[in-house]
Design an enzyme around this catalytic site. Structure first.
Site, PDB file in Angstrom:
ATOM      1  N   HIS A  50      -1.973  11.001  -1.302  1.00  0.00           N
ATOM      2  CA  HIS A  50      -1.584  10.024  -2.307  1.00  0.00           C
ATOM      3  C   HIS A  50      -0.961  10.744  -3.503  1.00  0.00           C
ATOM      4  O   HIS A  50      -1.134  11.953  -3.679  1.00  0.00           O
ATOM      5  CB  HIS A  50      -2.804   9.230  -2.776  1.00  0.00           C
ATOM      6  CG  HIS A  50      -3.440   8.415  -1.701  1.00  0.00           C
ATOM      7  ND1 HIS A  50      -4.666   7.819  -1.847  1.00  0.00           N
ATOM      8  CD2 HIS A  50      -3.029   8.110  -0.442  1.00  0.00           C
ATOM      9  CE1 HIS A  50      -4.976   7.163  -0.736  1.00  0.00           C
ATOM     10  NE2 HIS A  50      -4.007   7.336   0.131  1.00  0.00           N
ATOM     11  N   ASP A  52      -1.603  -0.350  -4.631  1.00  0.00           N
ATOM     12  CA  ASP A  52      -2.916   0.178  -4.996  1.00  0.00           C
ATOM     13  C   ASP A  52      -2.869   1.644  -5.391  1.00  0.00           C
ATOM     14  O   ASP A  52      -3.782   2.151  -6.039  1.00  0.00           O
ATOM     15  CB  ASP A  52      -3.912  -0.031  -3.856  1.00  0.00           C
ATOM     16  CG  ASP A  52      -3.382   0.467  -2.521  1.00  0.00           C
ATOM     17  OD1 ASP A  52      -2.168   0.767  -2.409  1.00  0.00           O
ATOM     18  OD2 ASP A  52      -4.178   0.539  -1.562  1.00  0.00           O
ATOM     19  N   HIS A  53      -1.818   2.352  -4.999  1.00  0.00           N
ATOM     20  CA  HIS A  53      -1.616   3.767  -5.329  1.00  0.00           C
ATOM     21  C   HIS A  53      -0.287   4.184  -4.718  1.00  0.00           C
ATOM     22  O   HIS A  53       0.323   3.442  -3.953  1.00  0.00           O
ATOM     23  CB  HIS A  53      -2.743   4.650  -4.769  1.00  0.00           C
ATOM     24  CG  HIS A  53      -2.935   4.523  -3.293  1.00  0.00           C
ATOM     25  ND1 HIS A  53      -2.070   5.089  -2.368  1.00  0.00           N
ATOM     26  CD2 HIS A  53      -3.864   3.859  -2.554  1.00  0.00           C
ATOM     27  CE1 HIS A  53      -2.475   4.786  -1.143  1.00  0.00           C
ATOM     28  NE2 HIS A  53      -3.557   4.030  -1.235  1.00  0.00           N
ATOM     29  N   ASP A  81      -5.435  14.250   2.257  1.00  0.00           N
ATOM     30  CA  ASP A  81      -5.614  14.136   0.818  1.00  0.00           C
ATOM     31  C   ASP A  81      -5.343  15.474   0.124  1.00  0.00           C
ATOM     32  O   ASP A  81      -5.446  15.564  -1.102  1.00  0.00           O
ATOM     33  CB  ASP A  81      -7.033  13.669   0.492  1.00  0.00           C
ATOM     34  CG  ASP A  81      -7.329  12.303   1.100  1.00  0.00           C
ATOM     35  OD1 ASP A  81      -6.401  11.481   1.147  1.00  0.00           O
ATOM     36  OD2 ASP A  81      -8.468  12.082   1.529  1.00  0.00           O
ATOM     37  N   ASP A 140     -15.391   3.494   3.971  1.00  0.00           N
ATOM     38  CA  ASP A 140     -14.685   2.897   5.100  1.00  0.00           C
ATOM     39  C   ASP A 140     -14.703   3.775   6.339  1.00  0.00           C
ATOM     40  O   ASP A 140     -14.871   3.293   7.456  1.00  0.00           O
ATOM     41  CB  ASP A 140     -13.256   2.508   4.717  1.00  0.00           C
ATOM     42  CG  ASP A 140     -12.416   3.673   4.239  1.00  0.00           C
ATOM     43  OD1 ASP A 140     -12.978   4.679   3.785  1.00  0.00           O
ATOM     44  OD2 ASP A 140     -11.173   3.569   4.314  1.00  0.00           O
ATOM     45  N   ASP A 159       1.399   3.479   3.016  1.00  0.00           N
ATOM     46  CA  ASP A 159       0.285   4.418   2.950  1.00  0.00           C
ATOM     47  C   ASP A 159       0.009   5.072   4.292  1.00  0.00           C
ATOM     48  O   ASP A 159      -0.025   6.299   4.405  1.00  0.00           O
ATOM     49  CB  ASP A 159      -0.970   3.699   2.459  1.00  0.00           C
ATOM     50  CG  ASP A 159      -2.135   4.651   2.232  1.00  0.00           C
ATOM     51  OD1 ASP A 159      -1.888   5.771   1.756  1.00  0.00           O
ATOM     52  OD2 ASP A 159      -3.284   4.285   2.516  1.00  0.00           O
ATOM     53  N   ARG A 199     -17.083   7.890   0.178  1.00  0.00           N
ATOM     54  CA  ARG A 199     -16.313   6.678   0.421  1.00  0.00           C
ATOM     55  C   ARG A 199     -16.761   6.040   1.729  1.00  0.00           C
ATOM     56  O   ARG A 199     -17.021   6.736   2.711  1.00  0.00           O
ATOM     57  CB  ARG A 199     -14.825   7.025   0.459  1.00  0.00           C
ATOM     58  CG  ARG A 199     -13.919   5.851   0.671  1.00  0.00           C
ATOM     59  CD  ARG A 199     -12.479   6.283   0.411  1.00  0.00           C
ATOM     60  NE  ARG A 199     -11.570   5.782   1.420  1.00  0.00           N
ATOM     61  CZ  ARG A 199     -10.282   6.078   1.472  1.00  0.00           C
ATOM     62  NH1 ARG A 199      -9.759   6.886   0.586  1.00  0.00           N
ATOM     63  NH2 ARG A 199      -9.522   5.598   2.411  1.00  0.00           N
ATOM     64  N   SER A 213      -7.110   3.605  -1.745  1.00  0.00           N
ATOM     65  CA  SER A 213      -7.077   2.175  -1.459  1.00  0.00           C
ATOM     66  C   SER A 213      -8.380   1.482  -1.824  1.00  0.00           C
ATOM     67  O   SER A 213      -8.370   0.319  -2.235  1.00  0.00           O
ATOM     68  CB  SER A 213      -6.753   1.946   0.020  1.00  0.00           C
ATOM     69  OG  SER A 213      -5.479   2.446   0.319  1.00  0.00           O
ATOM     70  N   LYS A 261      -6.201  -2.208   6.834  1.00  0.00           N
ATOM     71  CA  LYS A 261      -6.458  -2.508   5.429  1.00  0.00           C
ATOM     72  C   LYS A 261      -7.158  -3.847   5.233  1.00  0.00           C
ATOM     73  O   LYS A 261      -7.238  -4.342   4.108  1.00  0.00           O
ATOM     74  CB  LYS A 261      -5.139  -2.506   4.641  1.00  0.00           C
ATOM     75  CG  LYS A 261      -4.437  -1.162   4.635  1.00  0.00           C
ATOM     76  CD  LYS A 261      -5.204  -0.106   3.852  1.00  0.00           C
ATOM     77  CE  LYS A 261      -4.464   1.217   3.860  1.00  0.00           C
ATOM     78  NZ  LYS A 261      -5.098   2.252   3.013  1.00  0.00           N
ATOM     79  N   ASP A 285       0.826  -1.197   0.000  1.00  0.00           N
ATOM     80  CA  ASP A 285       0.000   0.000   0.000  1.00  0.00           C
ATOM     81  C   ASP A 285       0.869   1.260   0.000  1.00  0.00           C
ATOM     82  O   ASP A 285       1.784   1.386   0.807  1.00  0.00           O
ATOM     83  CB  ASP A 285      -0.908  -0.001   1.232  1.00  0.00           C
ATOM     84  CG  ASP A 285      -2.274   0.539   0.930  1.00  0.00           C
ATOM     85  OD1 ASP A 285      -2.366   1.716   0.553  1.00  0.00           O
ATOM     86  OD2 ASP A 285      -3.252  -0.216   1.066  1.00  0.00           O
ATOM     87  N   HIS A 333       1.012   8.967   5.150  1.00  0.00           N
ATOM     88  CA  HIS A 333       0.028  10.005   5.465  1.00  0.00           C
ATOM     89  C   HIS A 333       0.456  10.888   6.640  1.00  0.00           C
ATOM     90  O   HIS A 333      -0.093  11.973   6.814  1.00  0.00           O
ATOM     91  CB  HIS A 333      -1.327   9.373   5.786  1.00  0.00           C
ATOM     92  CG  HIS A 333      -2.138   9.028   4.582  1.00  0.00           C
ATOM     93  ND1 HIS A 333      -2.394   9.910   3.560  1.00  0.00           N
ATOM     94  CD2 HIS A 333      -2.777   7.871   4.235  1.00  0.00           C
ATOM     95  CE1 HIS A 333      -3.146   9.326   2.649  1.00  0.00           C
ATOM     96  NE2 HIS A 333      -3.389   8.093   3.027  1.00  0.00           N
TER      97      HIS A 333
END
Length: 545
Positions: A489, A458-459, A162, A278, A417, A276, A72, A351, A21, A421
């Site tokens: 990201h 994934d990114h 972000d 999550d 990831d 989103r 993700s 994750k 990730d 962050h």
């Protein structure tokens, strides 16, 4: 059923997909924690194994434009489904542009409930377009006024993750001006509360319910330090907590004469405007579950609640939602299950939903033959423990491979990831090193079993830890001379590496102009000796002489 290939019977051993990730491939090494990290296993793979680059952002993962970063959720959707679906941001933007959101029953119920109460909007306050977009909020405020709503209150979760890490006022100040301009004698719209997204409200995967409780007390009960405005709150909190970036700022409440402007009461309407799922599920449960027991809500206002999307289709959370989510069909997990292929999925809590729920097309239940293993994440700041649970995930993968019970195995190492962050460069290099160490152990198990591994991401994230000057491409600096940390990201491609211990030297990968995450499912199918499902994007596997 998937058709067998005539040209290749498939590898005899297990097939392992490893998602690193936040591991992107930048144009240069400036500000890259990945380039700085010691990673002998990955260096060896790039030197000796077939590898290509995959697109992992923008339209390649269903986002509205190629200026939009991946994330993700959409990344794992694309990997698992083998297809690209229009994702949350695009779905909402289209619904607003076409007006279908306003004609929907959910919006009409929200507006109807707010005629005699208050319409509250809760969500991430930025244009990062990963969880939400402030333009969606602006459109809903304007529409609410047009439909006769008299009072709107906004509960703003500050981003800095972000988007640039201390950019909150770039959003708060213009929006306060917008609200002041749109308000009049018959319409009152104001920001009522807020706080950093990593401090309140937006927990995920049941990792930190006290975080959600802080959000509940802030938004619903109106408890917390009081300020005259959101901009005043941000400015004062930055002085009080020097060096704290937006995502970590503590909660605040906007008040007049000591009374909160926007506590949530019986009869009000509430829209959680993140698209989103999550980080929307837990606060949603607090609003909609009568028998909720994760924390003491103190009081439970009876409100008309809606999500921007339905965040969990299997659990029907929430039952009321403004825009239908993408209906993802024919995922690789489903079709491998139908072919009798046993599958194993593992990650730590942060994750875990990505290698299960999102991988299987936003589906909570397992397919036949699937086994899941969740490693509980630590509840500490990620920069303080950048190795996270990489070792434990490797333990589980090594044991599962050695057991011989599973043909296809997948895992996610969250380090690049989650630590990326934080904006902490040194911690991010340690995170990459921890993943490299764990990956080496997994690959030894694959080798012992005569299998094949596909290593991807994934990114991007840890690949760019500093904001880069657009002209010089060098790290931008703060007023004090320090580098401006980048916590978002990236738009960089990600690797796809083929580690081959099957004994068949013909296996390779082909680079195509539009190769993306959605090509992985068909590649896995081919490695298993199957043709791809007709709905999936093309395989990238090659069979040399």
């Amino acid at each position: 059923m998937l058709k067998k290939l005539d040209s290749f019977a498939g590898v005899a051993g297990p097939l392992v997909v490893v998602v690193m990730d936040g591991y992107g491939l930048p144009e240069n090494a400036v500000g890259s924690a990945i380039a700085e990290a010691r990673k002998p296993n990955l260096d060896r793979l790039f030197a000796s194994s077939p590898h290509i680059r995959l697109r992992a952002h923008g339209t390649a993962v269903g986002m509205p434009s190629d200026d939009d970063m991946g994330n993700s959720e959409v990344g794992h959707n694309a990997i698992g489904a083998g297809q690209v679906y229009a994702q949350g941001a695009a779905l909402v933007a289209n619904a607003i542009a076409e007006g279908t959101i306003w004609a929907g029953q959910a919006w009409q119920e929200i507006v109807g409930a707010a005629q005699d109460g208050v319409l509250h909007f809760i969500g991430l306050f930025s244009d990062g377009n990963v969880h939400s977009h402030i333009d969606h909020l602006r459109a809903m405020v304007e529409r609410a006024k047009a439909e006769g709503v008299k009072t709107v209150r906004i509960h703003a979760l500050l981003d800095g993750r972000d988007v640039p890490e201390t950019s909150a006022l770039d959003y708060v100040l213009p929006f306060e001006a917008f609200l002041a301009d749109i308000s009049d004698a018959g319409f009152d719209a104001r920001i009522a509360s807020g706080g950093g997204r990593q401090n309140i409200t937006m927990d995920r995967y049941d990792a930190n319910w006290p975080m959600v409780e802080r959000g509940w007390r802030t938004h619903v009960l109106g408890e917390g330090p009081q300020f005259a405005s959101a901009s005043a709150a941000v400015e004062a909190l930055r002085v009080q907590y020097p060096g704290t970036i937006d995502q970590d700022l503590p909660p605040f409440v906007i008040a007049a004469d000591g009374k909160p402007l926007g506590s949530i009461e019986d009869g009000d309407a509430v829209v959680f405007f993140n698209f989103r799922g999550d980080r929307a599920l837990e606060i949603t449960r607090a609003f909609v579950e009568a028998d909720f027991d994760k924390f003491d809500r103190v009081r439970y206002p009876r409100v008309t609640y809606a999500g921007m999307l339905q965040y969990d289709g299997d659990l029907h959370l929430p039952e009321r939602f403004l825009v239908p989510p993408p209906a993802i069909r024919d995922t690789s997990g489903e079709w491998f299950s139908k072919a009798g292929i046993t599958q194993f999925a593992c990650s730590e809590t942060q994750k875990f939903g990505h290698v299960t729920y999102f991988w299987n097309g936003n589906r909570s239940g397992k397919f036949d033959g699937e086994t899941y293993l969740e490693v509980p994440s630590d509840v500490v700041p990620f920069e303080q423990r950048p190795w996270m649970k990489a070792a434990e995930i490797a333990d589980a993968m090594v044991a599962a491979i050695a057991s011989g019970q599973y043909k296809v195995l997948r895992c996610n190492f969250a380090n690049g990831d989650m630590v990326g962050h934080t904006g902490n460069f040194r911690a991010a290099t340690m995170a990459v090193e921890a993943v490299d160490l764990a990956l080496g152990r997994v690959l030894k198990a694959v080798e012992a079993a005569g299998g094949v591994a596909l290593i991807t991401a994934d990114h991007g994230n840890a690949d760019e830890m500093f904001e880069l000057d657009k002209k010089s491409k060098q790290p931008a600096r703060n007023a004090d001379g320090s580098f401006k940390a980048k916590t978002a990201h990236t738009l960089n491609p990600v690797p796809l590496i083929l580690f081959n211990a099957s004994g068949d030297a013909r296996l390779g990968l082909r680079q195509t102009a539009d190769a993306g995450l959605s090509n992985i499912a068909a590649t896995v199918a081919n490695l298993l000796g199957f043709d791809k499902h007709p709905a999936w994007d093309e395989s990238l596997l090659t069979l040399g002489e």
